[in-house]
Design a protein around this motif. Structure first.
Motif, PDB file in Angstrom:
ATOM      1  N   HIS A  24       0.817  -1.219   0.000  1.00 46.11           N
ATOM      2  CA  HIS A  24       0.000   0.000   0.000  1.00 46.11           C
ATOM      3  C   HIS A  24       0.847   1.264   0.000  1.00 46.11           C
ATOM      4  CE1 HIS A  24      -3.445  -2.549   0.059  1.00 46.11           C
ATOM      5  NE2 HIS A  24      -2.789  -3.292   0.927  1.00 46.11           N
ATOM      6  N   VAL A  56       2.112   4.861  -5.399  1.00 51.87           N
ATOM      7  CA  VAL A  56       2.996   5.177  -6.528  1.00 51.87           C
ATOM      8  C   VAL A  56       2.328   6.095  -7.554  1.00 51.87           C
ATOM      9  CG1 VAL A  56       4.453   3.122  -6.352  1.00 51.87           C
ATOM     10  CG2 VAL A  56       2.335   3.011  -7.698  1.00 51.87           C
ATOM     11  N   GLU A  57       1.056   6.384  -7.360  1.00 50.29           N
ATOM     12  CA  GLU A  57       0.344   7.256  -8.309  1.00 50.29           C
ATOM     13  C   GLU A  57      -0.765   7.931  -7.513  1.00 50.29           C
ATOM     14  OE1 GLU A  57       0.458   9.116 -11.128  1.00 50.29           O
ATOM     15  OE2 GLU A  57       0.925   7.348 -12.328  1.00 50.29           O
ATOM     16  N   ALA A  58      -0.541   9.228  -7.184  1.00 52.52           N
ATOM     17  CA  ALA A  58      -1.412   9.926  -6.229  1.00 52.52           C
ATOM     18  C   ALA A  58      -2.902   9.760  -6.558  1.00 52.52           C
ATOM     19  CB  ALA A  58      -1.040  11.406  -6.169  1.00 52.52           C
ATOM     20  N   ILE A  97       9.441   2.490  -8.767  1.00 54.03           N
ATOM     21  CA  ILE A  97       9.128   3.670  -7.942  1.00 54.03           C
ATOM     22  C   ILE A  97       8.946   3.255  -6.487  1.00 54.03           C
ATOM     23  CG2 ILE A  97       7.375   5.448  -7.496  1.00 54.03           C
ATOM     24  CD1 ILE A  97       6.961   5.633 -10.540  1.00 54.03           C
ATOM     25  N   ASP A 155      11.391   4.134  -3.113  1.00 52.64           N
ATOM     26  CA  ASP A 155      10.937   4.606  -1.792  1.00 52.64           C
ATOM     27  C   ASP A 155      11.547   3.748  -0.684  1.00 52.64           C
ATOM     28  OD1 ASP A 155       9.349   6.633  -2.761  1.00 52.64           O
ATOM     29  OD2 ASP A 155       7.431   5.646  -2.354  1.00 52.64           O
ATOM     30  N   ASN A 183      15.209   4.468  -0.191  1.00 55.00           N
ATOM     31  CA  ASN A 183      15.420   5.764   0.468  1.00 55.00           C
ATOM     32  C   ASN A 183      15.004   5.720   1.935  1.00 55.00           C
ATOM     33  OD1 ASN A 183      16.312   6.824  -1.945  1.00 55.00           O
ATOM     34  ND2 ASN A 183      14.374   7.786  -2.467  1.00 55.00           N
ATOM     35  N   GLN A 211      17.382   5.513 -12.246  1.00 63.22           N
ATOM     36  CA  GLN A 211      17.031   6.923 -12.457  1.00 63.22           C
ATOM     37  C   GLN A 211      16.689   7.633 -11.157  1.00 63.22           C
ATOM     38  OE1 GLN A 211      13.524   7.165 -14.896  1.00 63.22           O
ATOM     39  NE2 GLN A 211      14.618   6.482 -16.718  1.00 63.22           N
ATOM     40  N   ARG A 212      16.033   6.925 -10.229  1.00 62.27           N
ATOM     41  CA  ARG A 212      15.349   7.609  -9.139  1.00 62.27           C
ATOM     42  C   ARG A 212      15.988   7.505  -7.766  1.00 62.27           C
ATOM     43  NH1 ARG A 212       9.630   8.923  -9.457  1.00 62.27           N
ATOM     44  NH2 ARG A 212       9.009   9.002 -11.632  1.00 62.27           N
ATOM     45  N   GLU A 239      15.663   8.766   4.512  1.00 62.55           N
ATOM     46  CA  GLU A 239      15.611   9.886   3.550  1.00 62.55           C
ATOM     47  C   GLU A 239      14.150  10.081   3.134  1.00 62.55           C
ATOM     48  OE1 GLU A 239      17.611  12.151   2.739  1.00 62.55           O
ATOM     49  OE2 GLU A 239      19.559  11.400   3.388  1.00 62.55           O
ATOM     50  N   LEU A 240      13.333  10.500   4.114  1.00 60.00           N
ATOM     51  CA  LEU A 240      11.889  10.525   3.918  1.00 60.00           C
ATOM     52  C   LEU A 240      11.448  11.656   3.002  1.00 60.00           C
ATOM     53  CD1 LEU A 240      10.828   9.789   7.614  1.00 60.00           C
ATOM     54  CD2 LEU A 240      11.497   8.184   5.827  1.00 60.00           C
ATOM     55  N   HIS A 258      12.410  12.023   0.183  1.00 61.61           N
ATOM     56  CA  HIS A 258      12.432  11.523  -1.184  1.00 61.61           C
ATOM     57  C   HIS A 258      11.467  10.360  -1.394  1.00 61.61           C
ATOM     58  CE1 HIS A 258      15.436  14.460  -2.013  1.00 61.61           C
ATOM     59  NE2 HIS A 258      15.963  14.145  -0.840  1.00 61.61           N
ATOM     60  N   VAL A 259      10.472  10.269  -0.510  1.00 63.83           N
ATOM     61  CA  VAL A 259       9.328   9.387  -0.769  1.00 63.83           C
ATOM     62  C   VAL A 259       8.550  10.010  -1.933  1.00 63.83           C
ATOM     63  CG1 VAL A 259       7.089   8.674   0.165  1.00 63.83           C
ATOM     64  CG2 VAL A 259       9.158   8.458   1.558  1.00 63.83           C
ATOM     65  N   CYS A 260       8.221   9.187  -2.916  1.00 66.29           N
ATOM     66  CA  CYS A 260       7.545   9.692  -4.118  1.00 66.29           C
ATOM     67  C   CYS A 260       6.044   9.829  -3.871  1.00 66.29           C
ATOM     68  CB  CYS A 260       7.796   8.729  -5.284  1.00 66.29           C
ATOM     69  SG  CYS A 260       7.004   9.240  -6.812  1.00 66.29           S
ATOM     70  N   VAL A 261       5.492  10.997  -4.167  1.00 62.98           N
ATOM     71  CA  VAL A 261       4.040  11.193  -4.015  1.00 62.98           C
ATOM     72  C   VAL A 261       3.357  11.491  -5.346  1.00 62.98           C
ATOM     73  CG1 VAL A 261       4.100  11.896  -1.597  1.00 62.98           C
ATOM     74  CG2 VAL A 261       4.385  13.631  -3.381  1.00 62.98           C
ATOM     75  N   GLU A 262       4.137  11.648  -6.410  1.00 63.63           N
ATOM     76  CA  GLU A 262       3.549  11.952  -7.734  1.00 63.63           C
ATOM     77  C   GLU A 262       4.517  11.398  -8.768  1.00 63.63           C
ATOM     78  OE1 GLU A 262       0.764  12.475  -9.556  1.00 63.63           O
ATOM     79  OE2 GLU A 262       0.281  14.272  -8.369  1.00 63.63           O
ATOM     80  N   ALA A 263       4.143  10.234  -9.358  1.00 63.19           N
ATOM     81  CA  ALA A 263       5.080   9.478 -10.195  1.00 63.19           C
ATOM     82  C   ALA A 263       5.776  10.369 -11.237  1.00 63.19           C
ATOM     83  CB  ALA A 263       4.363   8.319 -10.872  1.00 63.19           C
ATOM     84  N   ASN A 264       5.016  11.224 -11.908  1.00 61.14           N
ATOM     85  CA  ASN A 264       5.617  12.087 -12.925  1.00 61.14           C
ATOM     86  C   ASN A 264       5.611  13.543 -12.490  1.00 61.14           C
ATOM     87  OD1 ASN A 264       6.231  10.092 -15.042  1.00 61.14           O
ATOM     88  ND2 ASN A 264       4.036   9.726 -14.900  1.00 61.14           N
ATOM     89  N   SER A 270      15.283  12.255  -8.897  1.00 59.33           N
ATOM     90  CA  SER A 270      13.988  11.623  -9.101  1.00 59.33           C
ATOM     91  C   SER A 270      12.927  12.684  -9.407  1.00 59.33           C
ATOM     92  CB  SER A 270      13.620  10.825  -7.852  1.00 59.33           C
ATOM     93  OG  SER A 270      12.444  10.071  -8.090  1.00 59.33           O
ATOM     94  N   ARG A 271      11.700  12.260  -9.451  1.00 58.53           N
ATOM     95  CA  ARG A 271      10.560  13.158  -9.690  1.00 58.53           C
ATOM     96  C   ARG A 271       9.504  12.933  -8.622  1.00 58.53           C
ATOM     97  NH1 ARG A 271       9.545  15.926 -13.933  1.00 58.53           N
ATOM     98  NH2 ARG A 271      11.072  15.922 -15.608  1.00 58.53           N
ATOM     99  N   TYR A 284      -0.433  16.334  -0.216  1.00 57.67           N
ATOM    100  CA  TYR A 284       0.736  15.503  -0.540  1.00 57.67           C
ATOM    101  C   TYR A 284       1.429  15.002   0.732  1.00 57.67           C
ATOM    102  CZ  TYR A 284       0.447  16.278  -5.560  1.00 57.67           C
ATOM    103  OH  TYR A 284       0.045  16.268  -6.866  1.00 57.67           O
ATOM    104  N   ILE A 343      -0.341  12.026   1.795  1.00 55.12           N
ATOM    105  CA  ILE A 343      -0.005  10.823   1.015  1.00 55.12           C
ATOM    106  C   ILE A 343       1.319  10.227   1.521  1.00 55.12           C
ATOM    107  CG2 ILE A 343       0.686  10.012  -1.286  1.00 55.12           C
ATOM    108  CD1 ILE A 343      -1.324  12.004  -2.470  1.00 55.12           C
ATOM    109  N   ASP A 371       1.988   6.548   3.558  1.00 56.98           N
ATOM    110  CA  ASP A 371       3.029   5.555   3.253  1.00 56.98           C
ATOM    111  C   ASP A 371       3.785   5.178   4.527  1.00 56.98           C
ATOM    112  OD1 ASP A 371       2.501   5.441   0.548  1.00 56.98           O
ATOM    113  OD2 ASP A 371       4.296   6.525  -0.091  1.00 56.98           O
TER     114      ASP A 371
END
Lengths: 314, 314
Positions: A163, A166-168, A239, A243, A246, A276-277, B160-161, B163-169, B177-178, B236, B239, B243
């Motif tokens: 859970h 990866v896609e808001a 992705i 996470d 990191n 990349q990430r 390294e929290l 850099h948790v991804c909340v919006e894939a692109n 990263s993005r 965000y 989100i 996680d």
């Protein structure tokens, strides 16, 4: 000491599997049955006790002092907190009831935690004290081993890695959230994504409602739609794993479960995304397939039983 | 034992702050200077030793056996791995060099880990063994305390929290990263988001390149653009925190750092998002503002020093 073994049960929504396991991780005997679905938690206790007695009789020259049971849900202090697929167990003092009938110390573990412990004990992560394991099945389970110990959290609910978002605003998840990695990298995600991509790929050999296995076969034969499904799966898995790198900076990441069969199809996209990430400062851990297959859970459950046995002896 | 104190240094890209701290967490003396930016790591060592001598002279009736230094980067075994804002320290055996000049056992810690330890020791999370802390500053730092111990990971790069991804692109992040949460809930994110929203809100009082403090003031006065910035920030952040709840099942989550000043503006959106998204099985931990303000880092660093002192005494 050398004749001491444990019993490990893997209770699923459909089947109950049990094994008698030695300290070296050898499976000395195994049996199984369908999970009773009468709605009564006692029917499940009875089935476990019945299987356990069979195991015990078949290993009568060994001493059995602990039984561990893994369940598809959260557990805490010998009770089940929630099991979406076996709701009759919710809030049930499962370990105590089994102990009462079978007379042997009983402990519970979450099934994905058990798989993580199994792969950490005897599988892909066996040389590492810190590893993160993702089990790609119908859904996605997770387990985090830190210094050889599973991360359980305050309510037994840590490691719900399926859970991680990866896609808001992504696909609705059964957990109530959106865009969880479970919606992009599980067997059911493969089915959903293939269905959703059908319009874009009119030439695909895949019919409506293809199974995950059919999408896998089509991708291996070069079907573009099926290939796109595994590309998305790998990218999103990358992705989520970024996470986890990191957050935990682990020594190894292990991917197991039925949907990891598609490894050769999704792994290149997963590795490219992580490259990349992932945060620059950290070395990237190896990301490996599990090596224990279906036995990861039952062996991990056995290890949980041995850990309990050792704590009793101290 | 009661007269034993430690020295704690908080080395930032701009300033070096130091304090002499008692076992109860009292700051007995403090000083500071600008961080030398000559490009030489030895100039930084000299500045730390100079500050430490001043602290020692001012506390001459106390015994000082450990100095801890927090740095804005990853550290491992007394060496700096990477510090983006003080690159002259990368790969430098920082602790050993300070020890050589000052003659006192020296340990290093990451600055966001130190803040997490500080809030866990004396601040918002002081009643909890397991807490997760996010420091919302120019960027976002994180620290995870498990059973009273900071999670450091294999290479000192865990937690390294930001850099948790909340919006894939999503927005490009400095880490490569993005869509990292740092791009949506830090002071620099507030500035970026306000700039990007200007076209949509022509009536906003905000000029181009408004500072985070100006966006904050405008939001408090009801400016719609500024309000939208804090709505996005809160959503965000919700989100990312979901996680962290699903991964750690912690007892508490603490949010500190300069950009947490906007709490009343972003927190309602953050709480609503967590309520919608967090995994059903787990109780939700309290999410609290840090209570130590600017002292979180230096007090946490002091606690790291006391932990080392205690391990030396064992």
């Amino acid at each position: 000491m050398s004749k001491e073994i444990v019993l490990a049960a893997d209770l699923g929504g459909t089947n109950l599997r049990m094994a008698a396991v030695s300290r070296a991780g050898e499976i000395l005997f195994r049996n199984g049955c369908e999970t009773p679905r009468t709605g009564s938690p006692h029917a499940i206790v009875d089935a476990i006790v019945q299987s356990a007695k069979e195991c015990k009789d078949s290993c009568s020259d060994h001493e059995i002092r602990v039984l561990a049971v893994s369940v598809p849900g959260t557990v805490k202090n010998g009770s089940v907190v929630t099991t979406p697929n076996l709701p009759m167990l919710d809030g049930f003092a499962f370990a105590a009831e089994i102990e009462k009938s079978f007379g042997i110390e009983t402990v519970l573990e979450n099934d994905a935690n058990a798989a993580a412990v199994g792969e950490n004990w005897l599988g892909a992560a066996k040389d590492f004290g810190n590893s993160v394991c993702l089990t790609l099945g119908t859904g996605i389970g997770g387990g985090v081993v830190l210094g050889g110990t599973i991360l359980r959290g305050t309510n037994g609910a840590a490691g719900e890695l399926g859970h991680v978002c990866v896609e808001a605003n992504g696909a609705q998840c059964g957990c109530g959230s959106r865009g969880c990695i479970e919606q992009y990298a599980s067997a059911s995600a493969i089915v959903r994504m293939a269905n959703e991509l059908k319009e874009k790929f009119p030439d695909s050999v895949l019919h409506s409602n293809a199974t995950a296995a059919e999408v896998f076969s089509a991708a291996k034969c070069g079907d573009a739609l099926a290939g796109e499904v595994f590309r998305e799966m790998g990218t999103y898995l990358g992705i989520a794993i970024t996470d986890l790198i990191n957050i935990f900076d682990p020594e190894a990441i292990v991917i197991c479960g039925g949907a990891s069969e598609g490894w050769e199809l999704f792994a290149p996209h997963m590795h490219a995304t992580i490259k990349q990430r992932a945060f620059g400062g950290a070395e990237r851990p190896p990301i490996m397939r599990g090596t224990l297959g279906d036995n990861a859970g039952i062996l991990g459950t056995a290890r949980v039983a041995f850990d309990r046995l050792d704590s009793l002896s101290r």
